[in-house]
Design an enzyme around this catalytic site. Structure first.
Site, PDB file in Angstrom:
ATOM      1  N   HIS A   1       0.849  -1.195   0.000  1.00  0.00           N
ATOM      2  CA  HIS A   1       0.000   0.000   0.000  1.00  0.00           C
ATOM      3  C   HIS A   1       0.880   1.238   0.000  1.00  0.00           C
ATOM      4  CE1 HIS A   1      -3.238   2.763   0.979  1.00  0.00           C
ATOM      5  NE2 HIS A   1      -4.048   1.796   0.595  1.00  0.00           N
TER       6      HIS A   1
ATOM      7  N   GLU B   1      -7.728  -5.217  -0.157  1.00  0.00           N
ATOM      8  CA  GLU B   1      -8.293  -5.997  -1.267  1.00  0.00           C
ATOM      9  C   GLU B   1      -8.233  -7.501  -1.038  1.00  0.00           C
ATOM     10  OE1 GLU B   1      -9.855  -4.288  -3.201  1.00  0.00           O
ATOM     11  OE2 GLU B   1      -8.770  -2.637  -4.138  1.00  0.00           O
TER      12      GLU B   1
HETATM   13  N1  COA Z   1       3.832  -7.759  -4.765  1.00  0.00           N
HETATM   14  C1  COA Z   1       5.134  -7.760  -5.106  1.00  0.00           C
HETATM   15  N2  COA Z   1       5.920  -6.665  -5.043  1.00  0.00           N
HETATM   16  C2  COA Z   1       5.357  -5.536  -4.599  1.00  0.00           C
HETATM   17  C3  COA Z   1       4.009  -5.472  -4.204  1.00  0.00           C
HETATM   18  C4  COA Z   1       3.239  -6.639  -4.307  1.00  0.00           C
HETATM   19  N3  COA Z   1       1.965  -6.658  -3.975  1.00  0.00           N
HETATM   20  N4  COA Z   1       3.733  -4.209  -3.813  1.00  0.00           N
HETATM   21  C5  COA Z   1       4.852  -3.500  -3.941  1.00  0.00           C
HETATM   22  N5  COA Z   1       5.841  -4.300  -4.422  1.00  0.00           N
HETATM   23  C6  COA Z   1       7.206  -3.917  -4.715  1.00  0.00           C
HETATM   24  C7  COA Z   1       7.325  -3.312  -6.107  1.00  0.00           C
HETATM   25  O1  COA Z   1       7.558  -4.282  -7.087  1.00  0.00           O
HETATM   26  C8  COA Z   1       8.501  -2.395  -5.939  1.00  0.00           C
HETATM   27  O2  COA Z   1       9.681  -3.142  -5.949  1.00  0.00           O
HETATM   28  P1  COA Z   1      10.890  -2.743  -6.959  1.00  0.00           P
HETATM   29  O3  COA Z   1      11.232  -1.343  -6.557  1.00  0.00           O
HETATM   30  O4  COA Z   1      11.931  -3.756  -6.648  1.00  0.00           O
HETATM   31  O5  COA Z   1      10.295  -2.838  -8.326  1.00  0.00           O
HETATM   32  C9  COA Z   1       8.352  -1.884  -4.508  1.00  0.00           C
HETATM   33  O6  COA Z   1       7.598  -2.876  -3.817  1.00  0.00           O
HETATM   34  C10 COA Z   1       7.646  -0.551  -4.413  1.00  0.00           C
HETATM   35  O7  COA Z   1       6.469  -0.582  -5.211  1.00  0.00           O
HETATM   36  P2  COA Z   1       5.714   0.700  -5.701  1.00  0.00           P
HETATM   37  O8  COA Z   1       4.825   0.315  -6.852  1.00  0.00           O
HETATM   38  O9  COA Z   1       6.650   1.841  -5.878  1.00  0.00           O
HETATM   39  O10 COA Z   1       4.846   1.040  -4.412  1.00  0.00           O
HETATM   40  P3  COA Z   1       3.582   1.932  -4.396  1.00  0.00           P
HETATM   41  O11 COA Z   1       3.514   2.579  -3.099  1.00  0.00           O
HETATM   42  O12 COA Z   1       3.543   2.812  -5.581  1.00  0.00           O
HETATM   43  O13 COA Z   1       2.463   0.811  -4.624  1.00  0.00           O
HETATM   44  C11 COA Z   1       0.639  -0.554  -4.679  1.00  0.00           C
HETATM   45  C12 COA Z   1       1.382   0.524  -3.884  1.00  0.00           C
HETATM   46  C13 COA Z   1      -0.684  -0.838  -3.980  1.00  0.00           C
HETATM   47  C14 COA Z   1       0.339  -0.048  -6.094  1.00  0.00           C
HETATM   48  C15 COA Z   1       1.484  -1.857  -4.748  1.00  0.00           C
HETATM   49  O14 COA Z   1       1.785  -2.306  -3.445  1.00  0.00           O
HETATM   50  C16 COA Z   1       0.822  -2.948  -5.567  1.00  0.00           C
HETATM   51  O15 COA Z   1       0.960  -2.965  -6.788  1.00  0.00           O
HETATM   52  N6  COA Z   1       0.114  -3.908  -4.895  1.00  0.00           N
HETATM   53  C17 COA Z   1      -0.557  -4.975  -5.599  1.00  0.00           C
HETATM   54  C18 COA Z   1      -1.906  -4.501  -6.162  1.00  0.00           C
HETATM   55  C19 COA Z   1      -2.922  -4.269  -5.078  1.00  0.00           C
HETATM   56  O16 COA Z   1      -3.047  -5.034  -4.119  1.00  0.00           O
HETATM   57  N7  COA Z   1      -3.679  -3.191  -5.264  1.00  0.00           N
HETATM   58  C20 COA Z   1      -4.690  -2.771  -4.307  1.00  0.00           C
HETATM   59  C21 COA Z   1      -4.213  -1.607  -3.530  1.00  0.00           C
HETATM   60  S1  COA Z   1      -5.269  -1.226  -2.166  1.00  0.00           S
END
Ligand code: COA
Length: 374
Positions: A252, A306
């Site tokens: 998150h 989620e």
């Molecule tokens: N599974 C695997 N790796 C994950 C992850 C997950 N669920 N969530 C974050 N990461 C990793 C990313 O790959 C990234 O690693 P890297 O820098 O080596 O590529 C790192 O953690 C940071 O991710 P980032 O996308 O910058 O974090 P964010 O704060 O922008 O993202 C989300 C938040 C929710 C978009 C992200 O955690 C995600 O994609 N989760 C899965 C989708 C999900 O559950 N969505 C519902 C959200 S309520």
């Protein structure tokens, strides 16, 4: 610093919900969301979000009556549903149906009445579309049923069992608002141009659809299906992470500890999901958290709303492609409250961007004339 993804950038002030990411706390107008979800009905949380204070009665007499009165659809809305392709994804259908509501009833600035209209109409729209795509006629709203009970009733054509309806109602409350999330921000950008609530809500639905925001819960339960049994979790999850896939329902932007809604929804799932399904979800969660800690030691990735939200919606009996549209129905309360707050003290939201493209280029002499003679 360009603030990629606007991480940690405060884009304004809000008194609606408070997300304390480091502590794993979420409150609406000062009250913990999980406490509200345990004690109140959705209509009372609508009152709290829109008016800023708890109602004297639960359900709140005036807002409850207004919502009930606004549930039936105008003939025009039913005609729009008739023209939608039955094969359309429900989230796409919801986006179109909201956009096609009577725009004359939603002039800028937004009002509480408009907000209640949006909150009241969307479940009827979605239920009517869901029934139509299965060849069934729409079910009229039941003025004797509460907001969430009636949504299930209109979907299924019968009064739902109280436990199922209450589980869904608690889900609705927990997801009713969440700070400056992507869909709320998108809606506020639209409202800030002095555009109307329907345009903002349509934009919000578009933003919510993506799997990085509200589109993850069906994918989370698909992951449970693919894993199948607790003993398969380790291998499946490690293979997914080795392919650099994201595990849906984890991570998150705001929470660097467990999402408090995940905790509340896990408890709801414990009471509603089949025991075998619940045990599988627990095993997958445990394994995913361990594997994510090892694969991404610097990131603090925990279960988000989620993962357990998907398990709860599945246990309530909703089809998977209704998971995200149902999230949108719950969020209409927050969207309406944010539209009112934005309009009450509006300034155009128009950020800047650092230009990194080429500069000072010029067309070669004669280039334009040469084209014209083609
Ligand atoms: N599974 C695997 N790796 C994950 C992850 C997950 N669920 N969530 C974050 N990461 C990793 C990313 O790959 C990234 O690693 P890297 O820098 O080596 O590529 C790192 O953690 C940071 O991710 P980032 O996308 O910058 O974090 P964010 O704060 O922008 O993202 C989300 C938040 C929710 C978009 C992200 O955690 C995600 O994609 N989760 C899965 C989708 C999900 O559950 N969505 C519902 C959200 S309520």
């Amino acid at each position: 610093m360009t603030g990629k993804g606007l991480e940690s950038v405060e884009v304004g002030e809000s008194a609606i919900s408070f997300v304390e990411g480091a502590q794993g706390r979420l409150s609406f107008r000062g009250y913990p969301a999980s406490e509200l979800a345990r004690a109140l009905c959705y209509e009372s949380v609508v009152h709290l979000l829109l008016r800023g204070s708890l109602p004297a009665d639960d359900p709140p007499r005036e807002i409850d009556a207004e919502l009930r009165a606004r549930r039936p659809l105008p003939a025009g809305a039913l005609a729009v549903i008739e023209h939608l392709p039955p094969g359309a994804a429900p989230m796409d259908a919801l986006r179109t149906m909201v956009s096609a509501l009577d725009g004359h009833a939603f002039p800028y600035p937004p009002t509480e009445t408009q907000g209640l209209e949006l909150i009241a109409r969307t479940p009827t729209l979605l239920a009517a579309f869901e029934r139509r795509r299965h060849g069934a006629p729409p079910v009229d709203p039941d003025p004797g049923a509460g907001h969430v009970t009636d949504y299930l009733g209109m979907l299924e054509g019968r009064r739902p069992e109280p436990e199922r309806a209450r589980a869904l109602e608690r889900y609705f409350i927990l997801l009713a608002d969440h700070g400056m999330n992507a869909s709320t921000f998108a809606l506020r950008v639209v409202l800030s141009t002095q555009s109307d609530l329907l345009s903002g809500a349509t934009t919000g639905i578009g933003a919510l659809k993506g799997p990085l925001h509200g589109g993850a819960p069906a994918k989370a339960v698909e992951m449970l299906d693919a894993i199948g049994r607790p003993e398969n979790a380790e291998e499946w999850i490690r293979a997914a992470l080795a392919r650099h896939e994201r595990l849906m329902g984890f991570g998150h932007r705001a929470y660097k500890v467990e999402d408090p809604r995940a905790e509340a929804l896990r408890e709801i799932a414990r009471g509603t999901a089949r025991p075998e399904r619940f045990r599988l979800a627990e095993a997958v969660e445990r394994t995913a958290l361990r594997a994510l800690r090892e694969a991404k030691p610097r990131e603090r990735i925990y279960t988000n709303v989620e993962f357990w939200g998907g398990v709860v919606l599945e246990a309530v009996g909703l089809p998977r492609d209704l998971f995200t549209p149902t999230f949108a129905l719950a969020r209409t309360a927050g969207w309406a409250a944010h539209a009112l707050e934005q309009a009450a003290d509006n300034r155009l939201i128009r950020p800047d961007v650092r230009y990194v493209g080429p500069r000072d280029l010029h067309l070669p002499p004669g280039a334009i004339a040469g084209r014209r003679s083609d």
